[in-house]
Write an enzyme that holds these catalytic residues in place. Sequence first.
Site, short mmCIF file in Angstrom:
data_model
loop_
_atom_site.label_atom_id
_atom_site.label_comp_id
_atom_site.label_asym_id
_atom_site.label_seq_id
_atom_site.Cartn_x
_atom_site.Cartn_y
_atom_site.Cartn_z
N GLY A 11 -7.28 -4.98 -1.49
CA GLY A 11 -6.72 -3.65 -1.76
C GLY A 11 -7.28 -3.09 -3.06
N ALA A 12 -8.57 -3.30 -3.27
CA ALA A 12 -9.16 -2.96 -4.58
C ALA A 12 -9.57 -1.50 -4.70
CB ALA A 12 -10.39 -3.85 -4.84
N GLY A 15 -4.92 2.30 -6.56
CA GLY A 15 -3.67 1.84 -7.15
C GLY A 15 -3.80 0.61 -8.04
N SER A 140 7.10 -7.59 -5.27
CA SER A 140 7.81 -6.32 -5.54
C SER A 140 9.25 -6.65 -5.87
CB SER A 140 7.77 -5.43 -4.30
OG SER A 140 8.64 -4.32 -4.45
N TYR A 153 10.33 -3.47 4.88
CA TYR A 153 9.46 -3.60 3.70
C TYR A 153 10.01 -4.70 2.80
CZ TYR A 153 7.01 -2.71 -0.64
OH TYR A 153 6.26 -2.88 -1.78
N PRO A 183 6.57 -5.88 -9.33
CA PRO A 183 6.86 -4.64 -10.03
C PRO A 183 7.97 -3.83 -9.37
CG PRO A 183 4.53 -4.77 -9.34
CD PRO A 183 5.32 -5.79 -8.56
N LEU A 185 9.08 0.41 -10.01
CA LEU A 185 8.46 1.70 -9.68
C LEU A 185 7.10 1.88 -10.38
CD1 LEU A 185 11.76 3.74 -9.94
CD2 LEU A 185 10.37 3.51 -7.86
N VAL A 186 6.05 1.82 -9.59
CA VAL A 186 4.69 2.03 -10.07
C VAL A 186 4.15 3.26 -9.36
CG1 VAL A 186 2.38 1.04 -10.41
CG2 VAL A 186 4.37 -0.48 -10.12
N THR A 188 1.55 5.18 -7.68
CA THR A 188 0.23 5.00 -7.06
C THR A 188 0.27 5.78 -5.75
OG1 THR A 188 0.95 3.08 -5.83
CG2 THR A 188 -0.03 2.63 -7.98
C1 8X3 Z 1 7.54 -1.03 -4.60
C2 8X3 Z 1 8.81 -0.94 -5.34
O1 8X3 Z 1 11.26 -0.21 -5.32
O2 8X3 Z 1 9.71 1.14 -4.04
O3 8X3 Z 1 7.29 -2.24 -4.05
O4 8X3 Z 1 10.33 -1.02 -3.25
S1 8X3 Z 1 10.07 -0.23 -4.43
#
Ligand code: 8X3
Length: 254
Positions: A11-12, A15, A140, A153, A183, A185-186, A188
Amino acid sequence: MATQRTVLITGATAGIGEAIARLLAGHPFRLILCGRRADRLKQLADELSARTEVHTLRFDITRRQEVAAALDSLPPEWKRIDVLVNNAGGAHGLDPIQSGNVDDWEAMIDANVKGLLYVSRGILPGMADRKSGHVINIGSIAGREVYAGGNVYCASKFAVDALSRGMRIDLNSAGVKVTQISPGLVETEFSLVRFKGDTSRAATPYQGITPLVGKDIADLVLFVLTRPDHVVVADLVVFPTAQASATVVNRANR
Ligand code: 8X3
């Protein structure tokens, strides 16, 4: 001078993965950049080649044979991979489970879980044989907490958490390091993909806060890769300062 290590990043092309590639290119690492989008791979490789050796692999992580063929195609001088960054993946939809889109579910499970496994299965045997290596899985906060509409997800990221722990145990005797970085909230393309290109919905998670950016995660990757041999950073959770959990976000203070 530190020995140069070979890092494969999935996934390079965007983001967090792209930010990791850009940062590591300025340090003693040579890069194998992986992605689906040939034009973006080439553009990034052309740019980073000025700073380090770069090889690209174009494949769809959800296609098992494509992953195997791509890894097999590595020239001998690129076959020894010291660091695997399992970054590819994403979210599709935020529907309640009872009205969820099965295609979205499959896309998330195929990329976030099965894709990570296909790539890992191709690379971990070499690390185990050489008794050295480092795997960094980008998890995540969704792999620690479940939130409304997160269902599949979250399940896929809980799987990444389980796989990170399992890898650490199974690779322990070989001395291979395993790090998970989770992480919150990022900002991208993540949200744009989740909301299928709806730019106004995609902006909502970041409204009223200063979110993390890819470079913030890349900084952590560089940090964990530059610890001494006897140290492994096993697990990191990282939020923007405005975030306290998957669902507690202070949007009043910016
Ligand atoms: C991304 C963070 O909080 O939207 O993996 O699931 S969140």
